[in-house]
Design a protein around this motif. Sequence first.
Motif, PDB file in Angstrom:
ATOM      1  N   PRO A   1      27.423  40.660  -1.447  1.00 13.66           N
ATOM      2  CA  PRO A   1      28.722  40.295  -0.870  1.00 13.66           C
ATOM      3  C   PRO A   1      29.766  41.386  -1.037  1.00 13.66           C
ATOM      4  N   ASP A   2      29.718  42.107  -2.152  1.00 14.16           N
ATOM      5  CA  ASP A   2      30.707  43.161  -2.369  1.00 14.16           C
ATOM      6  C   ASP A   2      30.548  44.288  -1.360  1.00 14.16           C
ATOM      7  N   LYS A   3      29.318  44.574  -0.955  1.00 13.99           N
ATOM      8  CA  LYS A   3      29.093  45.617   0.043  1.00 13.99           C
ATOM      9  C   LYS A   3      29.634  45.190   1.401  1.00 13.99           C
ATOM     10  N   TYR A   4      29.473  43.909   1.734  1.00 11.44           N
ATOM     11  CA  TYR A   4      30.051  43.413   2.986  1.00 11.44           C
ATOM     12  C   TYR A   4      31.578  43.542   2.937  1.00 11.44           C
ATOM     13  N   LYS A   5      32.167  43.111   1.843  1.00 10.17           N
ATOM     14  CA  LYS A   5      33.628  43.173   1.716  1.00 10.17           C
ATOM     15  C   LYS A   5      34.124  44.608   1.834  1.00 10.17           C
ATOM     16  N   GLN A   6      33.409  45.534   1.213  1.00  6.58           N
ATOM     17  CA  GLN A   6      33.818  46.938   1.253  1.00  6.58           C
ATOM     18  C   GLN A   6      33.749  47.487   2.675  1.00  6.58           C
ATOM     19  N   GLU A   7      32.655  47.184   3.380  1.00  9.47           N
ATOM     20  CA  GLU A   7      32.529  47.651   4.763  1.00  9.47           C
ATOM     21  C   GLU A   7      33.598  47.021   5.656  1.00  9.47           C
ATOM     22  N   ALA A   8      33.860  45.736   5.454  1.00  8.24           N
ATOM     23  CA  ALA A   8      34.870  45.060   6.271  1.00  8.24           C
ATOM     24  C   ALA A   8      36.245  45.675   6.044  1.00  8.24           C
ATOM     25  N   LEU A   9      36.588  45.949   4.803  1.00  5.77           N
ATOM     26  CA  LEU A   9      37.880  46.572   4.507  1.00  5.77           C
ATOM     27  C   LEU A   9      37.960  47.961   5.131  1.00  5.77           C
ATOM     28  N   GLN A  10      36.894  48.735   5.039  1.00 10.37           N
ATOM     29  CA  GLN A  10      36.886  50.067   5.652  1.00 10.37           C
ATOM     30  C   GLN A  10      37.080  49.971   7.159  1.00 10.37           C
ATOM     31  N   ALA A  11      36.424  48.975   7.784  1.00  6.30           N
ATOM     32  CA  ALA A  11      36.575  48.797   9.239  1.00  6.30           C
ATOM     33  C   ALA A  11      38.006  48.424   9.589  1.00  6.30           C
ATOM     34  N   LEU A  12      38.614  47.545   8.797  1.00  2.81           N
ATOM     35  CA  LEU A  12      39.997  47.135   9.054  1.00  2.81           C
ATOM     36  C   LEU A  12      40.934  48.340   8.986  1.00  2.81           C
ATOM     37  N   LEU A  13      40.788  49.153   7.946  1.00  2.00           N
ATOM     38  CA  LEU A  13      41.647  50.324   7.785  1.00  2.00           C
ATOM     39  C   LEU A  13      41.420  51.321   8.913  1.00  2.00           C
ATOM     40  N   ARG A  14      40.167  51.497   9.316  1.00  2.33           N
ATOM     41  CA  ARG A  14      39.850  52.447  10.386  1.00  2.33           C
ATOM     42  C   ARG A  14      40.498  52.054  11.703  1.00  2.33           C
ATOM     43  N   HIS A  15      40.673  50.738  11.904  1.00  3.66           N
ATOM     44  CA  HIS A  15      41.275  50.252  13.148  1.00  3.66           C
ATOM     45  C   HIS A  15      42.779  50.021  13.013  1.00  3.66           C
ATOM     46  N   GLY A  16      43.381  50.583  11.992  1.00 12.67           N
ATOM     47  CA  GLY A  16      44.829  50.527  11.865  1.00 12.67           C
ATOM     48  C   GLY A  16      45.369  49.341  11.110  1.00 12.67           C
ATOM     49  N   GLY A  17      44.498  48.507  10.544  1.00  7.99           N
ATOM     50  CA  GLY A  17      44.954  47.357   9.784  1.00  7.99           C
ATOM     51  C   GLY A  17      45.366  47.737   8.377  1.00  7.99           C
ATOM     52  N   LYS A  18      46.097  46.849   7.731  1.00  9.77           N
ATOM     53  CA  LYS A  18      46.529  47.066   6.350  1.00  9.77           C
ATOM     54  C   LYS A  18      46.740  45.714   5.688  1.00  9.77           C
ATOM     55  N   PRO A  19      45.909  45.369   4.697  1.00 11.09           N
ATOM     56  CA  PRO A  19      46.083  44.072   4.030  1.00 11.09           C
ATOM     57  C   PRO A  19      47.465  43.955   3.402  1.00 11.09           C
ATOM     58  N   ARG A  20      48.113  42.826   3.649  1.00 10.77           N
ATOM     59  CA  ARG A  20      49.412  42.620   3.018  1.00 10.77           C
ATOM     60  C   ARG A  20      49.208  42.137   1.588  1.00 10.77           C
ATOM     61  N   GLY A  21      50.219  42.306   0.776  1.00 13.54           N
ATOM     62  CA  GLY A  21      50.121  41.891  -0.618  1.00 13.54           C
ATOM     63  C   GLY A  21      50.014  40.390  -0.761  1.00 13.54           C
ATOM     64  N   GLN A  22      49.558  39.955  -1.910  1.00 10.16           N
ATOM     65  CA  GLN A  22      49.363  38.523  -2.137  1.00 10.16           C
ATOM     66  C   GLN A  22      50.648  37.713  -2.028  1.00 10.16           C
ATOM     67  N   PRO A  23      51.793  38.189  -2.531  1.00  7.06           N
ATOM     68  CA  PRO A  23      53.012  37.375  -2.370  1.00  7.06           C
ATOM     69  C   PRO A  23      53.359  37.116  -0.906  1.00  7.06           C
ATOM     70  N   ALA A  24      53.289  38.172  -0.065  1.00  4.65           N
ATOM     71  CA  ALA A  24      53.614  38.001   1.352  1.00  4.65           C
ATOM     72  C   ALA A  24      52.621  37.073   2.027  1.00  4.65           C
ATOM     73  N   ALA A  25      51.328  37.236   1.690  1.00  4.29           N
ATOM     74  CA  ALA A  25      50.302  36.368   2.278  1.00  4.29           C
ATOM     75  C   ALA A  25      50.496  34.927   1.840  1.00  4.29           C
ATOM     76  N   ALA A  26      50.818  34.730   0.577  1.00  2.00           N
ATOM     77  CA  ALA A  26      51.003  33.370   0.064  1.00  2.00           C
ATOM     78  C   ALA A  26      52.172  32.680   0.748  1.00  2.00           C
ATOM     79  N   ILE A  27      53.267  33.414   0.980  1.00  2.00           N
ATOM     80  CA  ILE A  27      54.432  32.832   1.651  1.00  2.00           C
ATOM     81  C   ILE A  27      54.089  32.441   3.083  1.00  2.00           C
ATOM     82  N   ALA A  28      53.418  33.374   3.803  1.00  2.00           N
ATOM     83  CA  ALA A  28      53.061  33.099   5.205  1.00  2.00           C
ATOM     84  C   ALA A  28      52.138  31.899   5.313  1.00  2.00           C
ATOM     85  N   HIS A  29      51.131  31.846   4.463  1.00  2.00           N
ATOM     86  CA  HIS A  29      50.164  30.756   4.553  1.00  2.00           C
ATOM     87  C   HIS A  29      50.764  29.448   4.060  1.00  2.00           C
ATOM     88  N   GLY A  30      51.662  29.542   3.060  1.00  2.00           N
ATOM     89  CA  GLY A  30      52.338  28.341   2.597  1.00  2.00           C
ATOM     90  C   GLY A  30      53.202  27.725   3.692  1.00  2.00           C
TER      91      GLY A  30
END
Length: 287
Positions: free
Chosen positions: A219-248
């Motif tokens: 599973p860690d290898k999948y997560k690593q590849e997925a994160l690399q793909a996201l970054l390659r396509h211009g994505g950027k994971p937001r921090g946990q506080p911002a994500a928690a507020i949005a999802h809340g």
Amino acid sequence: MISIVTPSFNQGRFIEETIVSVVGQGCLDLEYIVIDGGSDDETLDIIKKYEDRLAWWVSEPDGGQYDALNKGFAKSTGEIMGWLNSDDKYTPWTLSVAAEIFRQLPEVEWLTSMYPLVWDEKGRAVRCAPRGPFNGDDFFKGDNLPGMGRQATGWIQQEATFWRRSLWERAGGSLDASMSYAGDFELWARFFKLGVLYAADVPLGGFRRYGAQKTGTAPDKYKQEALQALLRHGGKPRGQPAAAIAHGCKRICPNRLKPLMSELHLITLGKVCVFDTDSGRWGVVER
């Protein structure tokens, strides 16, 4: 026509269930292709048992799952496309529902489910938790990365995802065969740049979870590849506080107020396909 491709390698334990879940759909306009990587277990005997139901199949060494899928899709001709791995299964209604949504809603270019199923080793449905809706804004902020816990809106289930050939061709017409695990996630990133993902309010397929599967043991290898793909396509994971507020906000906000929250750019809504039993037709709502 719907084109489904199944890549396989030494999945004799499960591939018959997979094949039956496809050819047993009762879908007359089906093109089913199986690409085997040179299995030396009982897989070939099972494929031959159903070869009169297959549009094409082959068993020969390949460069892995995504190379096999590219080979299968290159042979396909259907307007609607998808793939099902050789240990997973569709529900009995999967293809009829997907085909009907694409037929009735021409604006839908790709489609998934809000209710991903999990099969156990015996092929029983053991989990079905709601996920999504999905949208490109949240996707490129990392909300659909695996392993994000409560900060995620849920993964996009590959087994329940279908798309139009026109979108596939605009996105490059192939999967990234250099990837070993997260080729589906990388494809979703390309699709999100081109079109809106609609989610059906019904289960459309299931992922079999058991100890020896590739994504289960790495599973860690999948997560690593997925994160690399996201970054390659211009994505950027937001921090946990911002994500928690949005999802809340999404969780506690009444549906009637969500359009206002969206206008204020506090949340981003997704498109959901819902069935109207009175008219017998599919429609779209934002959630």
